[in-house]
Write an enzyme that holds these catalytic residues in place. Structure first.
Site, PDB file in Angstrom:
ATOM      1  N   CYS A   2       6.148  -0.473   8.499  1.00  0.00           N
ATOM      2  CA  CYS A   2       6.742  -0.319   9.832  1.00  0.00           C
ATOM      3  C   CYS A   2       7.978  -1.199  10.002  1.00  0.00           C
ATOM      4  O   CYS A   2       8.107  -2.246   9.374  1.00  0.00           O
ATOM      5  CB  CYS A   2       5.744  -0.706  10.900  1.00  0.00           C
ATOM      6  SG  CYS A   2       4.175   0.109  10.744  1.00  0.00           S
ATOM      7  N   ARG A  27      12.076   1.236   4.343  1.00  0.00           N
ATOM      8  CA  ARG A  27      10.774   0.573   4.246  1.00  0.00           C
ATOM      9  C   ARG A  27       9.632   1.574   4.165  1.00  0.00           C
ATOM     10  O   ARG A  27       8.520   1.218   3.788  1.00  0.00           O
ATOM     11  CB  ARG A  27      10.544  -0.326   5.479  1.00  0.00           C
ATOM     12  CG  ARG A  27      11.581  -1.417   5.605  1.00  0.00           C
ATOM     13  CD  ARG A  27      11.563  -2.014   6.991  1.00  0.00           C
ATOM     14  NE  ARG A  27      10.419  -2.861   7.194  1.00  0.00           N
ATOM     15  CZ  ARG A  27      10.390  -4.164   6.966  1.00  0.00           C
ATOM     16  NH1 ARG A  27      11.456  -4.766   6.500  1.00  0.00           N
ATOM     17  NH2 ARG A  27       9.314  -4.867   7.193  1.00  0.00           N
ATOM     18  N   TRP A  73       4.397   3.342   9.828  1.00  0.00           N
ATOM     19  CA  TRP A  73       3.735   3.787   8.598  1.00  0.00           C
ATOM     20  C   TRP A  73       2.249   3.701   8.919  1.00  0.00           C
ATOM     21  O   TRP A  73       1.700   2.609   9.055  1.00  0.00           O
ATOM     22  CB  TRP A  73       4.116   2.863   7.448  1.00  0.00           C
ATOM     23  CG  TRP A  73       3.695   3.329   6.094  1.00  0.00           C
ATOM     24  CD1 TRP A  73       4.366   4.204   5.278  1.00  0.00           C
ATOM     25  CD2 TRP A  73       2.533   2.910   5.349  1.00  0.00           C
ATOM     26  NE1 TRP A  73       3.688   4.360   4.094  1.00  0.00           N
ATOM     27  CE2 TRP A  73       2.559   3.586   4.106  1.00  0.00           C
ATOM     28  CE3 TRP A  73       1.468   2.054   5.615  1.00  0.00           C
ATOM     29  CZ2 TRP A  73       1.579   3.414   3.140  1.00  0.00           C
ATOM     30  CZ3 TRP A  73       0.486   1.891   4.649  1.00  0.00           C
ATOM     31  CH2 TRP A  73       0.559   2.572   3.431  1.00  0.00           C
ATOM     32  N   ASN A  99       4.289  -4.249  14.306  1.00  0.00           N
ATOM     33  CA  ASN A  99       4.098  -4.095  12.859  1.00  0.00           C
ATOM     34  C   ASN A  99       2.919  -4.961  12.466  1.00  0.00           C
ATOM     35  O   ASN A  99       2.851  -6.108  12.904  1.00  0.00           O
ATOM     36  CB  ASN A  99       5.285  -4.645  12.061  1.00  0.00           C
ATOM     37  CG  ASN A  99       6.516  -3.827  12.218  1.00  0.00           C
ATOM     38  OD1 ASN A  99       6.490  -2.794  12.851  1.00  0.00           O
ATOM     39  ND2 ASN A  99       7.605  -4.290  11.636  1.00  0.00           N
ATOM     40  N   GLY A 100       2.066  -4.452  11.598  1.00  0.00           N
ATOM     41  CA  GLY A 100       0.960  -5.271  11.122  1.00  0.00           C
ATOM     42  C   GLY A 100      -0.372  -4.613  11.431  1.00  0.00           C
ATOM     43  O   GLY A 100      -0.430  -3.443  11.822  1.00  0.00           O
ATOM     44  N   GLU A 473       6.780   0.639 -16.639  1.00  0.00           N
ATOM     45  CA  GLU A 473       7.735   0.737 -15.541  1.00  0.00           C
ATOM     46  C   GLU A 473       8.380   2.133 -15.493  1.00  0.00           C
ATOM     47  O   GLU A 473       8.540   2.726 -14.417  1.00  0.00           O
ATOM     48  CB  GLU A 473       8.808  -0.363 -15.682  1.00  0.00           C
ATOM     49  CG  GLU A 473       9.964  -0.280 -14.714  1.00  0.00           C
ATOM     50  CD  GLU A 473       9.562  -0.301 -13.239  1.00  0.00           C
ATOM     51  OE1 GLU A 473       8.399  -0.600 -12.916  1.00  0.00           O
ATOM     52  OE2 GLU A 473      10.430   0.014 -12.404  1.00  0.00           O
ATOM     53  N   LYS A 477       8.286   4.757 -12.343  1.00  0.00           N
ATOM     54  CA  LYS A 477       9.488   5.349 -11.735  1.00  0.00           C
ATOM     55  C   LYS A 477       9.349   6.854 -11.635  1.00  0.00           C
ATOM     56  O   LYS A 477       9.602   7.449 -10.594  1.00  0.00           O
ATOM     57  CB  LYS A 477      10.744   5.051 -12.569  1.00  0.00           C
ATOM     58  CG  LYS A 477      11.469   3.789 -12.454  1.00  0.00           C
ATOM     59  CD  LYS A 477      11.941   3.331 -11.119  1.00  0.00           C
ATOM     60  CE  LYS A 477      10.839   2.807 -10.260  1.00  0.00           C
ATOM     61  NZ  LYS A 477      10.529   1.424 -10.243  1.00  0.00           N
ATOM     62  N   GLU A 480       6.480   7.958  -9.090  1.00  0.00           N
ATOM     63  CA  GLU A 480       6.596   7.670  -7.652  1.00  0.00           C
ATOM     64  C   GLU A 480       7.648   8.521  -6.967  1.00  0.00           C
ATOM     65  O   GLU A 480       7.536   8.783  -5.772  1.00  0.00           O
ATOM     66  CB  GLU A 480       6.817   6.178  -7.375  1.00  0.00           C
ATOM     67  CG  GLU A 480       8.174   5.631  -7.705  1.00  0.00           C
ATOM     68  CD  GLU A 480       8.313   4.141  -7.394  1.00  0.00           C
ATOM     69  OE1 GLU A 480       7.795   3.678  -6.365  1.00  0.00           O
ATOM     70  OE2 GLU A 480       8.960   3.450  -8.186  1.00  0.00           O
ATOM     71  N   HIS A 496      -7.348   6.535 -29.472  1.00  0.00           N
ATOM     72  CA  HIS A 496      -8.682   6.085 -29.060  1.00  0.00           C
ATOM     73  C   HIS A 496      -9.202   6.837 -27.833  1.00  0.00           C
ATOM     74  O   HIS A 496     -10.120   6.376 -27.178  1.00  0.00           O
ATOM     75  CB  HIS A 496      -8.674   4.568 -28.814  1.00  0.00           C
ATOM     76  CG  HIS A 496      -8.347   3.790 -30.047  1.00  0.00           C
ATOM     77  ND1 HIS A 496      -9.200   3.698 -31.119  1.00  0.00           N
ATOM     78  CD2 HIS A 496      -7.221   3.125 -30.404  1.00  0.00           C
ATOM     79  CE1 HIS A 496      -8.640   2.983 -32.079  1.00  0.00           C
ATOM     80  NE2 HIS A 496      -7.431   2.625 -31.674  1.00  0.00           N
ATOM     81  N   LYS A 591       8.676   0.585   1.201  1.00  0.00           N
ATOM     82  CA  LYS A 591       9.439  -0.341   0.366  1.00  0.00           C
ATOM     83  C   LYS A 591       8.827  -1.742   0.412  1.00  0.00           C
ATOM     84  O   LYS A 591       8.734  -2.424  -0.598  1.00  0.00           O
ATOM     85  CB  LYS A 591      10.881  -0.386   0.884  1.00  0.00           C
ATOM     86  CG  LYS A 591      11.800  -1.310   0.115  1.00  0.00           C
ATOM     87  CD  LYS A 591      12.138  -0.722  -1.225  1.00  0.00           C
ATOM     88  CE  LYS A 591      13.081  -1.593  -2.031  1.00  0.00           C
ATOM     89  NZ  LYS A 591      13.066  -1.164  -3.451  1.00  0.00           N
TER      90      LYS A 591
HETATM   91  O1  M6R Z   1       8.746  -6.319  -2.892  1.00  0.00           O
HETATM   92  P1  M6R Z   1       7.850  -6.391  -4.090  1.00  0.00           P
HETATM   93  O2  M6R Z   1       8.599  -6.569  -5.352  1.00  0.00           O
HETATM   94  O3  M6R Z   1       6.772  -7.436  -3.935  1.00  0.00           O
HETATM   95  O4  M6R Z   1       7.123  -4.998  -4.153  1.00  0.00           O
HETATM   96  C1  M6R Z   1       6.128  -4.743  -5.093  1.00  0.00           C
HETATM   97  C2  M6R Z   1       5.880  -3.265  -5.238  1.00  0.00           C
HETATM   98  O5  M6R Z   1       5.433  -2.730  -4.022  1.00  0.00           O
HETATM   99  C3  M6R Z   1       7.135  -2.521  -5.687  1.00  0.00           C
HETATM  100  O6  M6R Z   1       7.642  -3.047  -6.854  1.00  0.00           O
HETATM  101  C4  M6R Z   1       6.813  -1.010  -5.890  1.00  0.00           C
HETATM  102  O7  M6R Z   1       5.961  -0.870  -6.958  1.00  0.00           O
HETATM  103  C5  M6R Z   1       8.107  -0.217  -6.085  1.00  0.00           C
HETATM  104  N1  M6R Z   1       8.176   0.845  -5.152  1.00  0.00           N
HETATM  105  C6  M6R Z   1       8.226   0.427  -7.393  1.00  0.00           C
HETATM  106  O8  M6R Z   1       9.418   1.133  -7.521  1.00  0.00           O
END
Ligand code: M6R
Length: 596
Positions: A2, A27, A73, A99-100, A473, A477, A480, A496, A591
């Site tokens: 949020c 976000r 959110w 927010n929260g 990683e 990418k 997501e 395995h 985000k």
């Molecule tokens: O702000 P942060 O680096 O702590 O966030 C951690 C993860 O939420 C963040 O890296 C997330 O996995 C990304 N969306 C990946 O692209």
């Protein structure tokens, strides 16, 4: 997650709030709303969907110079118009965005609000109804808000309007980010500096359990007990243009292509006046003095941590363990006597990391945060901070923050250096150049994405050693943003069990940047090919075969993840683009993940 924006001043608030909310879109959110104080009334408009949907239902004739806005959110209650913020108290005197998460909402309903008919499924409504209740029992508004804060368990950033006082904006914070922005004849609040940067670059940090009373002339900060707090403002290291897409179609593309620049910026920020490596001595001493480094992170930052471990062990000779933040609390590894905790977090706000930080601080251990956001919660609450200098990262999928994290980790390890000497600036300089060359080859990545990925339901990235971490990683990418189910896999582990999933045309992308594993990974490629996989190879030039699809100029093998991830970021981008996905704002994701 949020986002909040609030403004009190002299201009019409509509565009200020909507523009601020657009800056917070990155976000992640599923609905949005705005409240405008207008002629002794509070006009509220909210809508499920994007800010453009909110714009569509807004009465353009409503004007006002005091307002609050919110992107939601969903956590409590489905994303719909009713559950969207702002929420109002039963008489509509108070209007609030939050927010929260309020953890004791049920107890509060039971204890104070039995007679109230709630209109939404949110925990937030409890807060606004409580304020109204305490005021109706004779408390002054400020006291009622602080009283409410003292009853709340959980996290909150609040912005509150009182219909009977059109000259004041109230706010409060606990465990969720909130900044106050100071202007000339106006003042603002926002979840981050970007929401306000078009109007001011003069901010107050707000601490947990603080309460704010804001008029257009001044910002007053109080503790929950009503004691006045004095604090200096600070300027954020961003300017308004950093938060624009410019000529790029998506933030993600912009941020991928900023990576060579970011690496060079990091080199300059971590240099002294002679061009030598400089890291704050206390940080270097703390790393040297610890008997083990515990890296705590989530998602992409966790993947950067896995590579950081290699640097700390191979370059600095420091035993290192990398733990997913959300696992640490419940399954704490056996700690050594003198650990140092290194939190890696682009946003510096990730609730899972903060929970660990709070815990290890209580245990008396030293802490260090590696973050992109100066003044973020993790940064403020750790003993020391290392900054990424990557500039604002807006796309939900992290790209430049990941490579910045790896680069800064390599610099720290090189500074501690107990094992091997490495001319880190020279090697990172080569990396920046190689990244540029890789960015120039994007048409190739687009073709490969079209040929291998777009029609696939699933995909594998395989590699060994450092390449395996890149695969983790790379697969995050791809999944997501394109929603192709992708696994990053240790190439030697396929046989395995997981090799059973290989079918005709299953895409398998191999990463080969380490001499020691080249032949082994190539054997694994043959194994999956023999079972029908459609294979693609990303390799370092000195290890490449004629048929490899993406060849990276030779760079230091330890730093090769910084280069090898670039084509993978593009492959994800193009797969998502060709599938028509919302690249910068993938579904269900936020985000800044400020809930545990
Ligand atoms: O702000 P942060 O680096 O702590 O966030 C951690 C993860 O939420 C963040 O890296 C997330 O996995 C990304 N969306 C990946 O692209």
């Amino acid at each position: 997650m949020c986002g909040i924006v609030g403004y009190i001043g002299f201009e019409d608030v509509k565009e200020i709030i909507l523009g601020g909310l657009e800056k917070l879109e990155y976000r992640g959110y599923d609905s949005a709303g705005i409240a405008i104080a207008n002629n002794n009334n509070v006009y509220v408009c909210k809508e499920k969907g994007r800010i453009k949907d909110l714009r569509g239902c807004l009465d353009v004739n409503v004007t006002g110079t005091l307002g609050i806005g919110h992107t939601r959110w969903a956590t409590h209650g489905v994303p719909n118009k009713i559950n969207s913020h702002p929420h109002q108290s039963c008489t509509k005197r108070f209007t609030l965005v939050h927010n929260g998460i309020i953890e004791n909402e049920n107890e509060l309903r039971e204890k104070f609000l039995k007679d109230i008919e709630f209109t939404s499924d949110t925990d937030t409504e409890v807060i606004v109804q409580l304020i109204e209740k305490f005021v109706s029992e004779g408390e002054e508004v400020e006291l009622a808000i602080r009283h409410t804060m003292s009853e709340l368990e959980g996290s909150y950033a609040l912005a509150i309007l009182d219909k009977e006082d059109m000259n004041t904006l109230y706010a409060a914070k606990n465990k969720t980010p909130l900044l106050a922005g100071k202007g000339e004849g106006f003042n603002m609040i926002g979840s981050d500096a970007m929401a306000m940067i078009n109007y001011t670059n003069n901010f107050y940090e707000i601490e947990d359990k603080e309460f704010l009373k804001i008029t257009k002339e001044k910002i007053e900060i109080f503790t929950i007990y009503g004691n006045k707090v004095t604090r200096d403002t600070y300027t954020a290291d961003i300017d308004a243009s950093d938060t624009e897409k410019g000529t790029y179609p998506h933030y993600m593309m912009k941020e991928i292509e900023e990576q060579p620049f970011v690496i060079r910026k990091i080199i300059s920020e971590y240099s002294d006046e002679n061009g030598d490596l400089f890291v704050e001595p206390e940080i270097v001493e703390n790393v040297k003095a610890c008997d083990k480094l515990y890296i705590i992170a989530c998602g992409t930052s966790y993947h950067a941590g896995l590579i950081g471990k290699q640097f700390f062990e191979k370059i600095a000779g420091k035993p290192t363990e990398v733990v997913i933040a959300s696992e640490f609390i419940y399954n704490m590894p056996l700690l050594t006597e003198k650990p140092l905790f290194l939190f890696i977090s682009q946003s510096g706000e990730t609730a899972d990391c903060r929970a660990v930080l709070v815990k290890v601080k209580q245990m008396g251990f030293k802490t260090l945060t590696l973050t992109n956001v100066k003044g973020s919660t993790l940064s403020r609450e750790s003993d020391n901070t290392l900054l990424l200098y990557a500039g604002p990262e807006i796309a939900v999928a992290s790209t430049k923050a990941y490579t910045a994290q790896i680069a800064v980790l390599s610099i720290l390890a090189a500074k501690v250096n107990n094992k091997i000497n490495i001319d880190i600036f020279k090697e990172l300089g080569k990396i920046a150049y190689t990244m540029e060359t890789l960015c120039d080859d994007k048409d190739n990545y687009k073709e490969l994405a079209e040929k291998f990925l777009v029609k696939s339901r699933n995909c594998f990235y395989i590699g060994r050693s450092m390449d395996y971490f890149v695969c983790l990683e790379a697969s995050l990418k791809l999944k997501e943003i394109s929603y192709i189910q992708t696994e990053g896999f240790a190439a030697g582990e396929l046989k395995h069990g997981t090799i059973a999933l290989i079918e005709h045309d299953t895409p398998v992308i191999a990463v080969i940047t380490q001499e020691s594993i080249n032949l082994n990974t190539r054997s694994n490629i043959k194994e999956v090919k023999a079972r029908g996989a459609a294979t693609m190879v990303i390799s370092l030039k000195k290890l490449s075969n004629e048929t490899d699809d993406i060849v990276i100029d030779d760079v230091n093998e330890l730093l090769s993840p910084l280069a090898a991830i670039i084509p993978a970021q593009y492959l994800a981008y193009y797969a998502a683009l060709l599938k028509g996905c919302d690249i910068d704002k993938p579904r269900n994701l936020a985000k800044s993940v400020t809930v545990e």
